[in-house]
Write an enzyme that holds these catalytic residues in place. Structure first.
Site, short mmCIF file in Angstrom:
data_model
loop_
_atom_site.label_atom_id
_atom_site.label_comp_id
_atom_site.label_asym_id
_atom_site.label_seq_id
_atom_site.Cartn_x
_atom_site.Cartn_y
_atom_site.Cartn_z
N HIS A 186 37.05 44.78 52.52
CA HIS A 186 37.22 46.20 52.21
C HIS A 186 38.56 46.68 52.72
O HIS A 186 39.01 46.26 53.80
CB HIS A 186 36.10 47.05 52.80
CG HIS A 186 35.98 48.37 52.13
ND1 HIS A 186 36.73 49.45 52.51
CD2 HIS A 186 35.25 48.75 51.06
CE1 HIS A 186 36.45 50.46 51.70
NE2 HIS A 186 35.56 50.06 50.81
N ASP A 230 29.04 46.29 47.22
CA ASP A 230 28.66 45.52 46.03
C ASP A 230 27.92 44.23 46.35
O ASP A 230 27.29 43.65 45.47
CB ASP A 230 29.91 45.21 45.20
CG ASP A 230 30.53 46.46 44.63
OD1 ASP A 230 29.77 47.27 44.07
OD2 ASP A 230 31.75 46.66 44.77
N1 COA Z 1 37.54 36.79 49.49
C1 COA Z 1 38.49 36.01 50.05
N2 COA Z 1 39.54 36.50 50.70
C2 COA Z 1 39.63 37.84 50.78
C3 COA Z 1 38.69 38.70 50.21
C4 COA Z 1 37.61 38.12 49.55
N3 COA Z 1 36.68 38.88 49.00
N4 COA Z 1 39.05 39.96 50.44
C5 COA Z 1 40.18 39.91 51.12
N5 COA Z 1 40.55 38.64 51.32
C6 COA Z 1 41.71 38.15 52.05
C7 COA Z 1 42.93 38.11 51.15
O1 COA Z 1 43.04 36.89 50.47
C8 COA Z 1 44.02 38.34 52.15
O2 COA Z 1 44.19 37.15 52.88
P1 COA Z 1 45.62 36.68 53.42
O3 COA Z 1 46.08 37.80 54.32
O4 COA Z 1 45.34 35.40 54.10
O5 COA Z 1 46.49 36.57 52.20
C9 COA Z 1 43.40 39.36 53.11
O6 COA Z 1 42.01 39.09 53.07
C10 COA Z 1 43.66 40.80 52.70
O7 COA Z 1 43.17 40.98 51.37
P2 COA Z 1 43.71 42.03 50.32
O8 COA Z 1 43.32 41.59 48.95
O9 COA Z 1 45.15 42.31 50.59
O10 COA Z 1 42.86 43.28 50.75
P3 COA Z 1 42.86 44.67 50.01
O11 COA Z 1 42.66 45.67 51.05
O12 COA Z 1 44.05 44.80 49.14
O13 COA Z 1 41.62 44.57 49.04
C11 COA Z 1 39.41 44.39 48.32
C12 COA Z 1 40.36 45.03 49.34
C13 COA Z 1 38.03 45.00 48.49
C14 COA Z 1 39.91 44.69 46.91
C15 COA Z 1 39.36 42.86 48.58
O14 COA Z 1 38.75 42.61 49.81
C16 COA Z 1 38.66 42.13 47.46
O15 COA Z 1 39.30 41.80 46.45
N6 COA Z 1 37.32 41.88 47.58
C17 COA Z 1 36.58 41.25 46.53
C18 COA Z 1 36.28 42.23 45.42
C19 COA Z 1 35.27 43.26 45.83
O16 COA Z 1 34.24 42.94 46.41
N7 COA Z 1 35.54 44.51 45.50
C20 COA Z 1 34.65 45.62 45.77
C21 COA Z 1 35.29 46.58 46.71
S1 COA Z 1 34.15 47.81 47.27
#
Ligand code: COA
Length: 378
Positions: free
Chosen positions: A264, A315
Protein backbone atom coordinates in the site's frame (compact mmCIF):
# COMPACT_ATOMS: atom_id res chain seq x y z
CA UNK A 1 1.01 39.34 -12.08
CA UNK A 2 3.73 37.42 -10.25
CA UNK A 3 5.26 34.59 -12.24
CA UNK A 4 4.33 31.10 -11.02
CA UNK A 5 7.36 29.45 -9.47
CA UNK A 6 8.05 26.01 -10.90
CA UNK A 7 9.29 23.48 -8.39
CA UNK A 8 12.83 22.53 -9.36
CA UNK A 9 13.32 19.58 -6.97
CA UNK A 10 12.85 15.88 -7.64
CA UNK A 11 9.67 14.87 -9.46
CA UNK A 12 7.23 13.12 -7.13
CA UNK A 13 6.47 10.17 -9.34
CA UNK A 14 2.99 9.01 -8.39
CA UNK A 15 2.68 12.09 -6.14
CA UNK A 16 3.79 10.08 -3.11
CA UNK A 17 3.29 12.13 0.03
CA UNK A 18 2.02 15.15 -1.92
CA UNK A 19 -0.91 16.86 -0.21
CA UNK A 20 -3.11 17.89 -3.16
CA UNK A 21 -6.18 19.20 -1.33
CA UNK A 22 -7.76 19.66 2.05
CA UNK A 23 -10.46 17.16 2.87
CA UNK A 24 -12.76 16.37 5.78
CA UNK A 25 -14.28 13.22 4.25
CA UNK A 26 -11.89 10.54 5.43
CA UNK A 27 -8.41 10.42 6.86
CA UNK A 28 -5.55 8.00 7.36
CA UNK A 29 -3.77 8.71 10.61
CA UNK A 30 -0.90 6.30 11.12
CA UNK A 31 -2.54 2.99 10.38
CA UNK A 32 -6.04 4.10 11.31
CA UNK A 33 -8.71 4.91 8.75
CA UNK A 34 -11.42 7.36 9.83
CA UNK A 35 -14.60 8.43 8.07
CA UNK A 36 -15.55 11.91 9.25
CA UNK A 37 -13.73 11.25 12.52
CA UNK A 38 -15.11 7.74 13.23
CA UNK A 39 -12.74 4.79 12.99
CA UNK A 40 -13.44 2.19 10.35
CA UNK A 41 -13.49 -0.49 13.06
CA UNK A 42 -16.24 1.38 14.92
CA UNK A 43 -18.32 1.84 11.78
CA UNK A 44 -17.79 -1.73 10.53
CA UNK A 45 -18.87 -3.08 13.91
CA UNK A 46 -21.85 -0.85 14.59
CA UNK A 47 -23.07 1.02 11.54
CA UNK A 48 -24.59 0.15 8.18
CA UNK A 49 -23.90 1.27 4.62
CA UNK A 50 -26.80 3.72 4.40
CA UNK A 51 -25.80 5.41 7.65
CA UNK A 52 -22.15 5.60 6.54
CA UNK A 53 -23.26 7.18 3.26
CA UNK A 54 -25.26 9.80 5.17
CA UNK A 55 -22.22 10.39 7.37
CA UNK A 56 -19.86 10.85 4.43
CA UNK A 57 -22.18 13.33 2.73
CA UNK A 58 -23.39 15.29 5.76
CA UNK A 59 -20.40 15.24 8.11
CA UNK A 60 -22.52 13.78 10.95
CA UNK A 61 -24.46 10.67 11.82
CA UNK A 62 -28.22 10.85 11.11
CA UNK A 63 -30.80 10.65 13.85
CA UNK A 64 -33.41 7.88 13.67
CA UNK A 65 -35.90 9.82 11.53
CA UNK A 66 -33.21 11.12 9.21
CA UNK A 67 -31.83 7.63 8.70
CA UNK A 68 -35.25 6.24 7.93
CA UNK A 69 -35.95 9.07 5.47
CA UNK A 70 -32.55 8.59 3.83
CA UNK A 71 -33.12 4.84 3.46
CA UNK A 72 -36.52 5.53 1.85
CA UNK A 73 -34.99 8.05 -0.53
CA UNK A 74 -32.36 5.50 -1.58
CA UNK A 75 -35.00 2.77 -1.99
CA UNK A 76 -37.11 5.00 -4.21
CA UNK A 77 -34.16 5.66 -6.50
CA UNK A 78 -32.91 2.09 -6.87
CA UNK A 79 -34.92 1.08 -9.93
CA UNK A 80 -33.73 1.89 -13.44
CA UNK A 81 -35.79 3.85 -15.97
CA UNK A 82 -37.41 1.38 -18.39
CA UNK A 83 -35.99 3.07 -21.50
CA UNK A 84 -32.53 3.14 -19.97
CA UNK A 85 -32.75 -0.58 -19.23
CA UNK A 86 -33.82 -1.16 -22.82
CA UNK A 87 -30.63 0.53 -24.06
CA UNK A 88 -28.50 -1.36 -21.52
CA UNK A 89 -29.80 -4.61 -22.98
CA UNK A 90 -28.38 -3.63 -26.37
CA UNK A 91 -24.82 -3.13 -25.07
CA UNK A 92 -22.49 -6.03 -25.87
CA UNK A 93 -21.51 -7.85 -22.68
CA UNK A 94 -18.29 -9.31 -24.08
CA UNK A 95 -16.20 -6.68 -22.29
CA UNK A 96 -14.99 -6.56 -18.71
CA UNK A 97 -17.94 -5.64 -16.43
CA UNK A 98 -16.03 -2.53 -15.33
CA UNK A 99 -15.90 -1.35 -18.94
CA UNK A 100 -19.63 -2.06 -19.27
CA UNK A 101 -20.30 -0.25 -15.98
CA UNK A 102 -18.30 2.77 -17.14
CA UNK A 103 -20.54 3.01 -20.23
CA UNK A 104 -23.71 2.30 -18.24
CA UNK A 105 -23.03 5.08 -15.72
CA UNK A 106 -22.19 7.53 -18.49
CA UNK A 107 -25.41 6.53 -20.26
CA UNK A 108 -27.42 7.04 -17.08
CA UNK A 109 -26.80 10.78 -17.25
CA UNK A 110 -29.03 10.90 -20.35
CA UNK A 111 -31.96 10.02 -18.09
CA UNK A 112 -31.02 12.37 -15.27
CA UNK A 113 -33.04 15.56 -15.34
CA UNK A 114 -30.35 17.25 -13.23
CA UNK A 115 -27.54 16.27 -15.61
CA UNK A 116 -26.60 19.85 -16.48
CA UNK A 117 -27.31 21.38 -13.09
CA UNK A 118 -24.18 21.70 -10.98
CA UNK A 119 -25.86 23.27 -7.95
CA UNK A 120 -25.23 21.63 -4.54
CA UNK A 121 -28.91 20.55 -4.39
CA UNK A 122 -28.79 18.93 -7.83
CA UNK A 123 -25.49 17.24 -7.03
CA UNK A 124 -26.94 15.77 -3.87
CA UNK A 125 -29.90 14.40 -5.85
CA UNK A 126 -27.57 12.95 -8.46
CA UNK A 127 -25.31 11.46 -5.78
CA UNK A 128 -28.34 9.76 -4.27
CA UNK A 129 -29.48 8.36 -7.62
CA UNK A 130 -26.01 7.15 -8.53
CA UNK A 131 -25.54 5.46 -5.16
CA UNK A 132 -28.99 3.89 -5.24
CA UNK A 133 -28.67 2.64 -8.81
CA UNK A 134 -25.05 1.43 -8.93
CA UNK A 135 -25.88 -2.00 -7.49
CA UNK A 136 -28.96 -2.32 -9.69
CA UNK A 137 -26.82 -1.61 -12.76
CA UNK A 138 -24.18 -4.19 -11.82
CA UNK A 139 -26.88 -6.80 -11.20
CA UNK A 140 -28.55 -5.88 -14.51
CA UNK A 141 -25.23 -6.64 -16.23
CA UNK A 142 -25.12 -10.06 -14.58
CA UNK A 143 -28.71 -10.79 -15.67
CA UNK A 144 -28.28 -9.49 -19.21
CA UNK A 145 -25.12 -11.50 -19.87
CA UNK A 146 -26.88 -14.62 -18.60
CA UNK A 147 -29.92 -13.86 -20.74
CA UNK A 148 -32.17 -13.39 -17.73
CA UNK A 149 -34.57 -10.54 -17.05
CA UNK A 150 -32.98 -8.19 -14.45
CA UNK A 151 -34.53 -8.51 -10.99
CA UNK A 152 -36.19 -5.32 -9.79
CA UNK A 153 -35.10 -3.79 -6.46
CA UNK A 154 -37.44 -4.07 -3.48
CA UNK A 155 -38.54 -1.02 -1.55
CA UNK A 156 -37.65 -0.83 2.15
CA UNK A 157 -34.76 -3.24 1.81
CA UNK A 158 -31.15 -2.20 2.24
CA UNK A 159 -28.63 -1.64 -0.53
CA UNK A 160 -26.81 -4.81 0.61
CA UNK A 161 -29.97 -6.96 0.67
CA UNK A 162 -31.11 -5.67 -2.69
CA UNK A 163 -27.74 -6.25 -4.30
CA UNK A 164 -27.63 -9.86 -3.18
CA UNK A 165 -31.23 -10.42 -4.15
CA UNK A 166 -30.92 -8.82 -7.57
CA UNK A 167 -27.72 -10.74 -8.30
CA UNK A 168 -29.38 -14.15 -8.15
CA UNK A 169 -33.12 -13.54 -7.75
CA UNK A 170 -32.99 -15.64 -4.57
CA UNK A 171 -33.69 -14.58 -1.00
CA UNK A 172 -30.23 -13.86 0.45
CA UNK A 173 -29.07 -15.39 3.74
CA UNK A 174 -29.23 -12.75 6.44
CA UNK A 175 -25.70 -13.41 7.76
CA UNK A 176 -24.31 -12.94 4.25
CA UNK A 177 -26.26 -9.71 3.83
CA UNK A 178 -24.58 -8.52 7.05
CA UNK A 179 -21.16 -9.51 5.69
CA UNK A 180 -21.86 -7.75 2.42
CA UNK A 181 -23.02 -4.63 4.23
CA UNK A 182 -19.75 -4.64 6.21
CA UNK A 183 -17.82 -4.92 2.93
CA UNK A 184 -19.74 -1.93 1.58
CA UNK A 185 -18.81 0.08 4.68
CA UNK A 186 -15.14 -0.90 4.43
CA UNK A 187 -14.88 0.17 0.79
CA UNK A 188 -16.96 3.37 1.02
CA UNK A 189 -14.10 5.85 1.05
CA UNK A 190 -10.35 6.03 1.44
CA UNK A 191 -8.91 9.54 1.52
CA UNK A 192 -7.19 10.66 -1.68
CA UNK A 193 -6.89 7.29 -3.42
CA UNK A 194 -6.44 7.09 -7.19
CA UNK A 195 -10.15 7.07 -8.12
CA UNK A 196 -11.10 9.76 -5.57
CA UNK A 197 -8.35 11.91 -7.03
CA UNK A 198 -9.64 11.17 -10.56
CA UNK A 199 -13.10 12.25 -9.36
CA UNK A 200 -11.74 15.48 -7.95
CA UNK A 201 -9.60 16.25 -11.01
CA UNK A 202 -12.65 15.98 -13.29
CA UNK A 203 -14.89 17.86 -10.85
CA UNK A 204 -12.25 20.60 -10.60
CA UNK A 205 -12.94 21.65 -14.19
CA UNK A 206 -16.55 22.13 -12.98
CA UNK A 207 -17.62 19.24 -15.15
CA UNK A 208 -20.73 17.36 -14.02
CA UNK A 209 -20.98 14.63 -11.37
CA UNK A 210 -21.61 11.79 -13.85
CA UNK A 211 -18.42 12.73 -15.72
CA UNK A 212 -16.47 12.77 -12.46
CA UNK A 213 -17.83 9.33 -11.51
CA UNK A 214 -17.06 7.91 -14.96
CA UNK A 215 -13.45 9.11 -14.52
CA UNK A 216 -13.40 7.35 -11.16
CA UNK A 217 -14.74 4.07 -12.55
CA UNK A 218 -12.00 4.15 -15.17
CA UNK A 219 -9.38 4.66 -12.46
CA UNK A 220 -10.81 1.97 -10.18
CA UNK A 221 -10.77 -0.57 -13.00
CA UNK A 222 -6.96 -0.83 -13.08
CA UNK A 223 -5.21 -3.77 -11.37
CA UNK A 224 -3.10 -1.46 -9.20
CA UNK A 225 -6.31 -0.05 -7.68
CA UNK A 226 -9.73 -1.75 -7.42
CA UNK A 227 -8.99 -4.29 -10.13
CA UNK A 228 -6.63 -6.04 -7.68
CA UNK A 229 -9.42 -7.93 -5.86
CA UNK A 230 -10.30 -9.89 -8.98
CA UNK A 231 -6.62 -10.56 -9.66
CA UNK A 232 -6.17 -11.99 -6.15
CA UNK A 233 -8.66 -14.81 -6.64
CA UNK A 234 -7.27 -15.53 -10.12
CA UNK A 235 -3.81 -15.72 -8.52
CA UNK A 236 -4.97 -18.11 -5.78
CA UNK A 237 -6.68 -20.35 -8.33
CA UNK A 238 -3.60 -20.22 -10.51
CA UNK A 239 -1.33 -21.27 -7.62
CA UNK A 240 -3.79 -24.10 -7.05
CA UNK A 241 -2.62 -25.51 -3.73
CA UNK A 242 -0.94 -24.35 -0.56
CA UNK A 243 2.28 -26.31 -1.17
CA UNK A 244 3.04 -24.06 -4.12
CA UNK A 245 2.21 -20.75 -2.45
CA UNK A 246 5.56 -19.88 -0.87
CA UNK A 247 7.51 -20.65 -4.03
CA UNK A 248 5.01 -18.62 -6.04
CA UNK A 249 5.73 -15.57 -3.90
CA UNK A 250 9.51 -16.08 -4.06
CA UNK A 251 9.39 -16.48 -7.85
CA UNK A 252 7.21 -13.38 -8.22
CA UNK A 253 9.60 -11.31 -6.10
CA UNK A 254 12.64 -12.62 -7.97
CA UNK A 255 10.96 -11.69 -11.25
CA UNK A 256 10.01 -8.26 -9.81
CA UNK A 257 6.33 -9.05 -10.38
CA UNK A 258 3.57 -7.70 -8.17
CA UNK A 259 1.68 -10.05 -5.86
CA UNK A 260 -1.85 -8.76 -6.09
CA UNK A 261 -3.62 -7.44 -3.00
CA UNK A 262 -0.33 -6.79 -1.23
CA UNK A 263 1.33 -3.48 -0.46
CA UNK A 264 0.00 0.00 0.00
CA UNK A 265 1.20 3.49 -0.77
CA UNK A 266 0.18 4.85 2.63
CA UNK A 267 -0.17 1.99 5.15
CA UNK A 268 3.19 0.53 5.97
CA UNK A 269 2.09 -1.54 8.99
CA UNK A 270 -1.01 -3.02 7.47
CA UNK A 271 -4.37 -1.89 6.18
CA UNK A 272 -7.03 -1.86 8.94
CA UNK A 273 -9.68 -2.98 6.44
CA UNK A 274 -7.62 -6.06 5.58
CA UNK A 275 -7.50 -7.03 9.25
CA UNK A 276 -11.31 -7.00 9.43
CA UNK A 277 -11.71 -8.84 6.13
CA UNK A 278 -9.18 -11.48 7.15
CA UNK A 279 -11.44 -12.63 10.00
CA UNK A 280 -14.48 -12.72 7.71
CA UNK A 281 -12.54 -14.64 5.07
CA UNK A 282 -11.53 -17.27 7.62
CA UNK A 283 -15.14 -17.81 8.69
CA UNK A 284 -16.67 -17.85 5.21
CA UNK A 285 -14.12 -20.10 3.51
CA UNK A 286 -14.68 -22.60 6.35
CA UNK A 287 -18.43 -22.27 5.95
CA UNK A 288 -18.29 -23.23 2.27
CA UNK A 289 -15.87 -26.08 2.98
CA UNK A 290 -12.95 -24.47 1.12
CA UNK A 291 -10.62 -23.26 3.90
CA UNK A 292 -7.62 -23.82 1.63
CA UNK A 293 -8.13 -20.41 0.00
CA UNK A 294 -7.89 -18.65 3.33
CA UNK A 295 -4.92 -20.79 4.39
CA UNK A 296 -3.15 -20.08 1.13
CA UNK A 297 -3.88 -16.39 1.55
CA UNK A 298 -2.39 -16.27 5.05
CA UNK A 299 0.73 -18.08 3.86
CA UNK A 300 1.18 -15.55 1.04
CA UNK A 301 0.49 -12.76 3.54
CA UNK A 302 3.19 -14.10 5.93
CA UNK A 303 5.71 -14.78 3.17
CA UNK A 304 5.33 -11.31 1.66
CA UNK A 305 5.79 -9.81 5.09
CA UNK A 306 8.91 -11.88 5.78
CA UNK A 307 10.47 -11.47 2.35
CA UNK A 308 9.60 -7.88 1.56
CA UNK A 309 8.00 -6.31 4.63
CA UNK A 310 4.75 -5.79 2.69
CA UNK A 311 1.29 -6.40 4.06
CA UNK A 312 -2.15 -7.04 2.55
CA UNK A 313 -4.43 -4.24 1.45
CA UNK A 314 -8.24 -4.22 1.30
CA UNK A 315 -8.31 -6.27 -1.89
CA UNK A 316 -6.42 -9.26 -0.55
CA UNK A 317 -8.97 -10.85 1.80
CA UNK A 318 -12.05 -9.30 0.18
CA UNK A 319 -11.32 -11.64 -2.75
CA UNK A 320 -11.90 -14.82 -0.71
CA UNK A 321 -14.85 -13.19 1.06
CA UNK A 322 -16.63 -12.49 -2.24
CA UNK A 323 -15.59 -15.87 -3.61
CA UNK A 324 -17.15 -17.57 -0.57
CA UNK A 325 -20.35 -15.63 -1.23
CA UNK A 326 -20.41 -17.18 -4.74
CA UNK A 327 -20.10 -13.80 -6.39
CA UNK A 328 -18.75 -14.09 -9.94
CA UNK A 329 -15.04 -13.20 -9.96
CA UNK A 330 -15.26 -10.44 -12.54
CA UNK A 331 -17.90 -8.65 -10.44
CA UNK A 332 -15.49 -8.12 -7.52
CA UNK A 333 -14.31 -4.75 -8.84
CA UNK A 334 -17.79 -3.54 -9.88
CA UNK A 335 -18.85 -4.31 -6.28
CA UNK A 336 -16.09 -2.00 -5.12
CA UNK A 337 -17.79 0.71 -7.22
CA UNK A 338 -21.20 -0.10 -5.66
CA UNK A 339 -19.70 1.02 -2.36
CA UNK A 340 -17.07 3.61 -3.39
CA UNK A 341 -19.66 5.65 -5.32
CA UNK A 342 -20.51 7.21 -1.94
CA UNK A 343 -16.94 8.34 -1.38
CA UNK A 344 -16.57 9.61 -4.94
CA UNK A 345 -19.73 11.70 -4.54
CA UNK A 346 -18.53 13.03 -1.18
CA UNK A 347 -15.20 14.04 -2.74
CA UNK A 348 -16.84 15.64 -5.78
CA UNK A 349 -19.23 17.64 -3.58
CA UNK A 350 -16.34 18.74 -1.36
CA UNK A 351 -14.33 19.73 -4.43
CA UNK A 352 -17.20 21.77 -5.93
CA UNK A 353 -17.65 23.57 -2.62
CA UNK A 354 -14.02 24.74 -2.48
CA UNK A 355 -12.76 24.50 -6.01
CA UNK A 356 -9.63 25.35 -7.87
CA UNK A 357 -8.89 23.53 -11.12
CA UNK A 358 -6.14 20.89 -10.90
CA UNK A 359 -3.40 21.92 -13.26
CA UNK A 360 0.04 20.70 -12.19
CA UNK A 361 3.17 20.89 -14.32
CA UNK A 362 5.27 18.28 -16.08
CA UNK A 363 9.05 18.32 -16.15
CA UNK A 364 10.13 18.47 -19.80
CA UNK A 365 12.41 15.56 -20.80
CA UNK A 366 11.86 15.66 -24.58
CA UNK A 367 13.91 17.10 -27.44
CA UNK A 368 14.17 20.83 -28.14
CA UNK A 369 14.64 23.05 -31.16
CA UNK A 370 13.52 20.63 -33.88
CA UNK A 371 12.53 22.00 -37.30
CA UNK A 372 9.66 20.58 -39.32
CA UNK A 373 10.66 18.86 -42.60
CA UNK A 374 8.34 18.04 -45.51
CA UNK A 375 7.05 14.46 -45.42
CA UNK A 376 8.90 13.38 -48.59
CA UNK A 377 12.20 14.39 -47.05
CA UNK A 378 11.82 12.27 -43.88
N1 COA B 1 4.23 -7.40 -4.83
C1 COA B 1 5.57 -7.38 -4.94
N2 COA B 1 6.30 -6.30 -4.70
C2 COA B 1 5.65 -5.19 -4.34
C3 COA B 1 4.26 -5.13 -4.22
C4 COA B 1 3.55 -6.31 -4.48
N3 COA B 1 2.23 -6.33 -4.37
N4 COA B 1 3.89 -3.91 -3.87
C5 COA B 1 5.01 -3.20 -3.77
N5 COA B 1 6.07 -3.96 -4.07
C6 COA B 1 7.47 -3.57 -4.05
C7 COA B 1 7.87 -2.93 -5.36
O1 COA B 1 8.30 -3.87 -6.30
C8 COA B 1 8.95 -2.00 -4.89
O2 COA B 1 10.09 -2.77 -4.63
P1 COA B 1 11.57 -2.21 -4.89
O3 COA B 1 11.68 -0.99 -4.02
O4 COA B 1 12.44 -3.34 -4.49
O5 COA B 1 11.61 -1.87 -6.34
C9 COA B 1 8.42 -1.50 -3.54
O6 COA B 1 7.64 -2.57 -3.05
C10 COA B 1 7.58 -0.24 -3.65
O7 COA B 1 6.50 -0.51 -4.55
P2 COA B 1 5.76 0.56 -5.44
O8 COA B 1 5.08 -0.12 -6.58
O9 COA B 1 6.68 1.69 -5.75
O10 COA B 1 4.69 1.06 -4.39
P3 COA B 1 3.54 2.09 -4.69
O11 COA B 1 3.34 2.84 -3.45
O12 COA B 1 3.83 2.86 -5.92
O13 COA B 1 2.30 1.18 -5.03
C11 COA B 1 0.59 -0.38 -4.76
C12 COA B 1 1.35 0.79 -4.12
C13 COA B 1 -0.59 -0.73 -3.87
C14 COA B 1 0.06 0.06 -6.12
C15 COA B 1 1.55 -1.58 -4.90
O14 COA B 1 1.88 -2.06 -3.63
C16 COA B 1 0.95 -2.67 -5.75
O15 COA B 1 1.08 -2.62 -6.98
N6 COA B 1 0.26 -3.68 -5.14
C17 COA B 1 -0.38 -4.72 -5.89
C18 COA B 1 -1.67 -4.22 -6.49
C19 COA B 1 -2.74 -4.00 -5.44
O16 COA B 1 -2.95 -4.84 -4.58
N7 COA B 1 -3.43 -2.88 -5.54
C20 COA B 1 -4.51 -2.54 -4.64
C21 COA B 1 -4.18 -1.31 -3.86
S1 COA B 1 -5.36 -1.00 -2.58
Amino acid sequence: MAEVQIYEGAVDKGLEGVVACTTAVSSIVGDTLNFRGYTIEDLAENSNFEEVTFLLWNDRLPNKNELQAFRSELSREMSLPADYLKVLKTLPTNVHPMAWLRTAVSLLSHWDTDANDNSPEANRRKALRLTAKMGTIVCAYEAIRNKREPVAPQADKSVAWNFMHMLTGKEPESDLVKVFDTCLILHADHELNCSAFATRVTASSLSDLHSAVVSAIGALKGPLHGGANEQVILMLKNIGNIEKAQQFVKDALAAKEKVMGIGHRVYKNGDPRARILRGISEKLTKKIGEPQWYEMSTLIDDTMNKEKGLMPNVDFYSATVYYSMRIPTDLFTPIFAVSRITGWCAHAMEQYANNRIYRPRGRWTGKDGLKWVPVEKR
